[in-house]
Scaffold this motif. Structure first.
Motif, short mmCIF file in Angstrom:
data_model
loop_
_atom_site.label_atom_id
_atom_site.label_comp_id
_atom_site.label_asym_id
_atom_site.label_seq_id
_atom_site.Cartn_x
_atom_site.Cartn_y
_atom_site.Cartn_z
N HIS A 9 0.83 -1.20 0.00
CA HIS A 9 0.00 0.00 0.00
C HIS A 9 0.87 1.26 0.00
O HIS A 9 0.54 2.25 -0.67
N ARG A 10 1.96 1.22 0.74
CA ARG A 10 2.84 2.39 0.79
C ARG A 10 3.51 2.63 -0.56
O ARG A 10 3.67 3.77 -1.00
N ARG A 11 3.90 1.55 -1.22
CA ARG A 11 4.56 1.69 -2.51
C ARG A 11 3.61 2.17 -3.60
O ARG A 11 4.04 2.75 -4.60
N HIS A 12 2.31 1.88 -3.44
CA HIS A 12 1.33 2.30 -4.44
C HIS A 12 0.48 3.46 -3.95
O HIS A 12 -0.64 3.67 -4.41
N LEU A 13 1.02 4.22 -3.02
CA LEU A 13 0.27 5.33 -2.45
C LEU A 13 0.34 6.54 -3.37
O LEU A 13 1.36 6.84 -3.96
N ALA A 69 -0.28 12.86 -3.65
CA ALA A 69 -1.19 14.01 -3.56
C ALA A 69 -2.38 13.70 -2.66
O ALA A 69 -2.82 14.55 -1.85
N ARG A 70 -2.91 12.51 -2.78
CA ARG A 70 -4.05 12.14 -1.94
C ARG A 70 -3.64 12.06 -0.48
O ARG A 70 -4.38 12.51 0.40
N LYS A 71 -2.48 11.48 -0.20
CA LYS A 71 -2.02 11.37 1.18
C LYS A 71 -1.79 12.76 1.77
O LYS A 71 -2.14 13.03 2.93
N THR A 72 -1.21 13.65 0.97
CA THR A 72 -0.98 15.02 1.45
C THR A 72 -2.30 15.71 1.76
O THR A 72 -2.43 16.39 2.79
#
Length: 444
Positions: free
Chosen positions: A413-417, A420-423
């Motif tokens: 999940h972290r590698r395919h995050l 922009a959405r996380k920010t």
């Protein structure tokens, strides 16, 4: 207005029979077209005893009438003789859920009216057949379910052993992690044999338990009497007997798995004889064992409950829906909600629940999936989500003989995050706490 076009058959059946089954008999309703008057139906209703000869005679009569389908409700285990014997006679038997074929509320209810109603639903194609696996898979299912019951019963007797020790002020379970391990069982046998000296009993400790001799001496000091010894002898004998029976069932399950073959492109592959390109169910169980959380026993239970032929479930979603691991959709007007999924197969859901619970503690993709969901949905729903993922993986491994499990890793999940959405999510969280956020790109 939406126009619905269906290229497939509408499901209507011209010659149909329905059976309302009780313990000692079954009410049969036969509906066939009239010989001379077009559009008219001829109906016959009669009672058949639930004995082997009576059911075989019924099968001969239905075959002579050219019956295309026999429909019956899933009533306890009383449907099995009718289904198996009529199926062996060559008839197309459908088992339906009694909840789906209830009569109109307010109408009189008798066995005759229930059989007629079931026959009318069947001839109009308004019933869905429940999943009944082929005979070899049913035999495997009998073994796995019996083993599950025996394991549960053995666990209950182990708890009774601990209760008997607590009654005698023996606190052994507070020091020994496994009361029925090598050290614990040796101490129990010594107590039954008449040994009452706590120091002598503590000397039976093995391995890392040797370091806890002082705690063992204190825990083994109690009021263990002959009454407790006699009770403990009976309980330990029951545990040993159940263990022997479980081992025998393990052997029968392994033998049955070798005799079951997955369907292939060559001749055979029906589940009763090996297919040219199929593999044994034992090999399939070993492939399922590679999935995190699934052990040999769990793999055997899964194959026994869903079978080795996925043609019954065209997609993984069909299998998940049948197992009741997805919410039920409820739509009315502009409102879309979800409802409870239902009970499903308790044997399958129990095995998948254990597998999900084990996978949640691993450093794998499934473990990471659990940890992501549990933070916002809770433990129970996170386990159901992982169980659903395991069942989807199982469908692909069974359906595709060339497929193998590939671990994606806990950091998938972290590698395919999406950065922009996380920010955006993090900024929104800080703003909800009353902060003003100004973003500035980091310099290299």
């Amino acid at each position: 207005m939406e126009e619905l076009r269906e290229d497939h058959d509408d499901g209507t059946v011209a010659r149909v029979a329905a059976i309302d089954i009780a313990k000692a008999s079954g009410m049969v309703c036969l509906r066939v077209p009239h010989d001379t008057i077009e559009g008219r139906r001829v109906q016959q209703v009669w009672t058949v005893a639930s004995t082997t000869n009576a059911i075989l005679e019924l099968g001969d009569r239905l075959v002579c009438q050219g019956v295309e389908r026999v429909v019956m409700e899933a009533t306890g285990s009383y449907w099995r003789p009718f289904f198996y014997l009529l199926e062996g006679r060559g008839l197309d038997c459908w088992l339906v859920n009694a909840r789906d074929v209830k009569n109109v509320p307010g109408r009189p209810k008798t066995d005759k009216l229930d059989a007629v109603w079931l026959a009318k639903l069947a001839e109009r194609g308004m019933v869905r057949a429940s999943f009944v696996p082929p005979k070899p898979v049913r035999q495997l299912r009998d073994f796995t379910r019996t083993r599950t019951v025996f394991v549960q019963e053995r666990t209950r007797h182990k708890h009774r052993v601990d209760k008997a020790l607590q009654d005698a002020q023996i606190k052994l379970s507070g020091v020994v992690s496994d009361l029925f391990g090598v050290s614990g069982r040796a101490m129990l046998d010594a107590l039954v044999a008449g040994e009452r000296n706590s120091r002598a009993l503590a000397e039976l400790a093995k391995g890392n338990l040797v370091k806890k001799k002082a705690a063992l001496i204190e825990a083994l000091t109690g009021q263990f009497e002959d009454h407790h010894a006699r009770l403990l002898r009976v309980l330990l004998g029951t545990v040993d007997h159940l263990t022997a029976q479980i081992q025998q069932l393990d052997h029968l399950i392994a033998q049955t798995l070798e005799e079951i073959a997955t369907p292939g492109d060559g001749p055979g592959g029906t589940g009763t004889e090996p297919a040219a390109d199929g593999m044994s169910a034992q090999v399939l169980a070993e492939r399922l064992d590679a999935v995190p959380g699934i052990g040999p026993a769990t793999a055997q239970i899964i194959l026994a409950e869903i079978g080795t032929d996925m043609s019954r479930f065209p997609t993984p979603e069909h299998l998940v829906s049948w197992a009741k691991l997805c919410p039920r959709t409820i739509q009315s007007g502009a409102k879309n909600t979800t409802g409870p999924a239902g009970q499903g197969n308790p044997w399958l859901k129990g095995a998948l629940g254990e597998a999900a619970n084990a996978a949640a503690r691993t450093d794998t993709f499934l473990g990471a999936r659990y940890r992501r969901i549990v933070k916002r949905r809770g433990h129970a729903k996170a386990l159901v989500a992982v169980a659903r993922s395991i069942l989807v993986i199982t469908w692909h491994l069974i359906n595709d003989p060339d497929a193998s499990y590939q671990e994606l890793g806990s950091d998938w999940h972290r590698r395919h995050l999406d950065p922009a959405r996380k920010t955006r999510d993090l900024v929104r969280q800080l703003q909800s706490l009353g902060h003003q956020v100004t973003l500035e790109s980091a310099t290299a």
